[in-house]
Design a protein around this motif. Structure first.
Motif, mmCIF file in Angstrom:
data_model
loop_
_atom_site.group_PDB
_atom_site.id
_atom_site.type_symbol
_atom_site.label_atom_id
_atom_site.label_comp_id
_atom_site.label_asym_id
_atom_site.label_seq_id
_atom_site.Cartn_x
_atom_site.Cartn_y
_atom_site.Cartn_z
ATOM 1 N N ILE A 1 0.971 -1.002 -0.185
ATOM 2 C CA ILE A 1 0.092 -0.126 0.089
ATOM 3 C C ILE A 1 0.833 1.283 -0.170
ATOM 4 C CG2 ILE A 1 -1.643 1.262 1.143
ATOM 5 C CD1 ILE A 1 -2.948 -1.259 2.500
ATOM 6 N N PRO A 2 0.655 2.096 -0.906
ATOM 7 C CA PRO A 2 1.495 3.392 -1.082
ATOM 8 C C PRO A 2 1.095 4.414 -0.172
ATOM 9 C CG PRO A 2 -0.010 3.280 -2.856
ATOM 10 C CD PRO A 2 -0.254 2.112 -2.225
ATOM 11 N N LYS A 3 2.117 5.240 0.256
ATOM 12 C CA LYS A 3 2.059 6.292 1.095
ATOM 13 C C LYS A 3 2.372 7.490 0.602
ATOM 14 C CE LYS A 3 2.422 3.265 5.133
ATOM 15 N NZ LYS A 3 3.245 3.086 6.573
ATOM 16 N N THR A 4 2.427 7.817 -0.741
ATOM 17 C CA THR A 4 2.684 9.194 -1.347
ATOM 18 C C THR A 4 1.631 9.461 -2.060
ATOM 19 O OG1 THR A 4 3.551 8.248 -3.462
ATOM 20 C CG2 THR A 4 5.199 8.564 -1.477
ATOM 21 N N MET A 5 1.217 10.993 -2.250
ATOM 22 C CA MET A 5 0.308 11.189 -3.061
ATOM 23 C C MET A 5 0.455 10.864 -4.372
ATOM 24 S SD MET A 5 -2.287 13.286 -2.971
ATOM 25 C CE MET A 5 -2.145 14.345 -1.420
ATOM 26 N N THR A 6 1.240 10.805 -5.306
ATOM 27 C CA THR A 6 1.319 10.546 -6.365
ATOM 28 C C THR A 6 0.725 9.048 -6.591
ATOM 29 O OG1 THR A 6 3.445 11.980 -6.805
ATOM 30 C CG2 THR A 6 2.979 10.237 -8.565
ATOM 31 N N GLU A 7 1.251 8.131 -5.767
ATOM 32 C CA GLU A 7 1.141 6.712 -5.848
ATOM 33 C C GLU A 7 -0.349 6.412 -5.439
ATOM 34 O OE1 GLU A 7 4.898 3.986 -5.035
ATOM 35 O OE2 GLU A 7 4.646 5.692 -3.491
ATOM 36 N N LEU A 8 -0.829 7.102 -4.672
ATOM 37 C CA LEU A 8 -2.336 7.090 -4.130
ATOM 38 C C LEU A 8 -3.106 7.525 -5.053
ATOM 39 C CD1 LEU A 8 -1.550 7.817 -0.232
ATOM 40 C CD2 LEU A 8 -2.672 5.570 -1.115
ATOM 41 N N ILE A 9 -3.042 8.462 -5.681
ATOM 42 C CA ILE A 9 -3.928 9.190 -6.587
ATOM 43 C C ILE A 9 -3.774 8.201 -7.970
ATOM 44 C CG2 ILE A 9 -4.064 11.536 -5.469
ATOM 45 C CD1 ILE A 9 -2.421 12.648 -7.749
ATOM 46 N N ALA A 10 -3.040 7.614 -8.184
ATOM 47 C CA ALA A 10 -3.104 6.913 -9.473
ATOM 48 C C ALA A 10 -3.964 5.738 -9.222
ATOM 49 C CB ALA A 10 -1.541 6.290 -9.597
ATOM 50 N N LEU A 11 -4.223 5.459 -7.995
ATOM 51 C CA LEU A 11 -5.262 4.169 -7.624
ATOM 52 C C LEU A 11 -6.773 4.710 -7.990
ATOM 53 C CD1 LEU A 11 -3.748 2.971 -4.548
ATOM 54 C CD2 LEU A 11 -3.763 1.792 -6.808
ATOM 55 N N LYS A 12 -7.441 3.737 -8.627
ATOM 56 C CA LYS A 12 -9.114 4.092 -8.779
ATOM 57 C C LYS A 12 -9.572 4.550 -7.575
ATOM 58 C CE LYS A 12 -9.997 3.767 -13.123
ATOM 59 N NZ LYS A 12 -10.361 2.661 -13.850
ATOM 60 N N GLY A 13 -10.539 5.577 -7.806
ATOM 61 C CA GLY A 13 -11.270 5.735 -6.698
ATOM 62 C C GLY A 13 -10.675 6.558 -5.272
ATOM 63 N N ILE A 14 -9.426 6.947 -5.566
ATOM 64 C CA ILE A 14 -8.881 7.573 -4.570
ATOM 65 C C ILE A 14 -8.271 8.991 -5.331
ATOM 66 C CG2 ILE A 14 -6.411 7.930 -3.176
ATOM 67 C CD1 ILE A 14 -6.655 4.575 -2.933
ATOM 68 N N GLY A 15 -8.716 10.357 -4.781
ATOM 69 C CA GLY A 15 -8.526 11.557 -5.013
ATOM 70 C C GLY A 15 -7.402 12.060 -4.213
ATOM 71 N N ARG A 16 -7.390 13.260 -4.128
ATOM 72 C CA ARG A 16 -6.472 13.872 -3.062
ATOM 73 C C ARG A 16 -7.077 14.063 -1.667
ATOM 74 N NH1 ARG A 16 -2.063 17.023 -4.821
ATOM 75 N NH2 ARG A 16 -2.113 18.080 -2.730
ATOM 76 N N LYS A 17 -8.227 14.176 -1.461
ATOM 77 C CA LYS A 17 -8.828 14.193 0.063
ATOM 78 C C LYS A 17 -8.505 12.696 0.585
ATOM 79 C CE LYS A 17 -12.868 13.013 1.094
ATOM 80 N NZ LYS A 17 -14.395 12.968 1.019
ATOM 81 N N SER A 18 -9.017 11.758 -0.186
ATOM 82 C CA SER A 18 -8.725 10.321 0.189
ATOM 83 C C SER A 18 -7.300 9.905 0.314
ATOM 84 C CB SER A 18 -9.207 9.355 -0.783
ATOM 85 O OG SER A 18 -10.712 9.533 -0.880
ATOM 86 N N ALA A 19 -6.432 10.467 -0.542
ATOM 87 C CA ALA A 19 -4.923 10.285 -0.221
ATOM 88 C C ALA A 19 -4.477 11.124 0.926
ATOM 89 C CB ALA A 19 -4.291 11.038 -1.537
ATOM 90 N N ASN A 20 -4.752 12.177 1.320
ATOM 91 C CA ASN A 20 -4.644 12.959 2.346
ATOM 92 C C ASN A 20 -4.871 12.350 3.607
ATOM 93 O OD1 ASN A 20 -3.013 15.338 1.444
ATOM 94 N ND2 ASN A 20 -4.813 16.091 0.511
ATOM 95 N N VAL A 21 -6.014 11.451 3.687
ATOM 96 C CA VAL A 21 -6.487 10.731 4.979
ATOM 97 C C VAL A 21 -5.757 9.817 5.333
ATOM 98 C CG1 VAL A 21 -8.463 9.432 5.755
ATOM 99 C CG2 VAL A 21 -9.131 11.666 4.747
ATOM 100 N N ILE A 22 -5.346 9.104 4.059
ATOM 101 C CA ILE A 22 -4.528 7.584 4.070
ATOM 102 C C ILE A 22 -3.157 8.013 4.485
ATOM 103 C CG2 ILE A 22 -3.559 5.766 2.743
ATOM 104 C CD1 ILE A 22 -6.129 5.907 0.933
#
Length: 212
Positions: free
Chosen positions: A103-124
């Motif tokens: 499971i990635p922990k950087t913005m670039t890698e997280l928002i590359a996943l389906k259904g994960i935008g910046r808000k979700s990535a920031n939470v994770i």
């Protein structure tokens, strides 16, 4: 907009009150958090918390989700808004990541996943203790931040985040979004806000406007 320009200092009582407080999604590990964050889009945290235990009995980790399929997953999330779309997102995420440890922990890698935008990535990222690359801007932040006088009003979460990043010191990015969100959930409600118990009412434009 407020005349205060040292927002980092002015918002300190808020950070003290909520620093490190766990997100309202009742997750047990990072895998569960990722799944629940995806499911919670346009739905309530309370609803996702309700369906989560049964879901995670069947799908305890990313591996179990990766070898499943949309049809098998659907019955377990049928009470979630847009469950069909979210099921396909989750299967694709699991097949991309394969294992919990990936499971990635950087913005670039997280928002590359389906259904994960910046808000979700920031939470994770915030919940996993990763270095902040942005500021959580959920529905609560979207109404509270302009009300305080921090930023100008916008219904677009990405625009709200961008404004916040321009006025707030990077050192508080990781906590301030969630702190403002908790303020919105508990005190600064859209109607009948509890201004008298707000820890930052002394800098709030709205409070000034109602107290004269």
């Amino acid at each position: 907009m407020s005349l205060f320009n040292n927002w980092t200092q002015e918002l300190e009582p808020l950070l003290i009150k909520y620093k490190g407080k766990k997100h309202p999604l009742d997750y047990k590990n990072l895998y569960q958090l990722v799944v629940m964050v995806v499911l919670s889009a346009q739905d309530s945290d309370a609803n996702i918390n309700k369906i989560a235990p049964a879901l995670f009995e069947v799908y305890p980790n990313m591996q179990s989700l990766a070898v499943s399929n949309v049809d098998a997953l659907l019955p377990h999330i049928s009470k979630v808004r847009n469950f069909g779309t979210k099921a396909s997102w989750l299967i694709e995420i699991a097949q991309t990541i394969k294992e919990d440890k990936n499971i990635p922990k950087t913005m670039t890698e997280l928002i590359a996943l389906k259904g994960i935008g910046r808000k979700s990535a920031n939470v994770i990222m915030r919940e996993s203790g990763a270095q902040a690359e942005g500021i959580i801007a959920d529905l609560h932040v979207i109404w509270v931040a302009p009300r305080i006088g921090l930023i100008s009003e916008s219904k677009d979460g990405n625009k709200v985040e961008k404004q916040l990043m321009q006025v707030l010191s990077k050192e508080i990015w990781g906590e301030i979004g969630m702190a403002i969100s908790f303020l919105g959930r508990e005190i600064c409600r859209p109607t009948n806000p509890k201004c008298d118990i707000c820890p930052i009412n002394h800098i709030c434009e709205y409070y000034k406007s109602i107290t004269g």
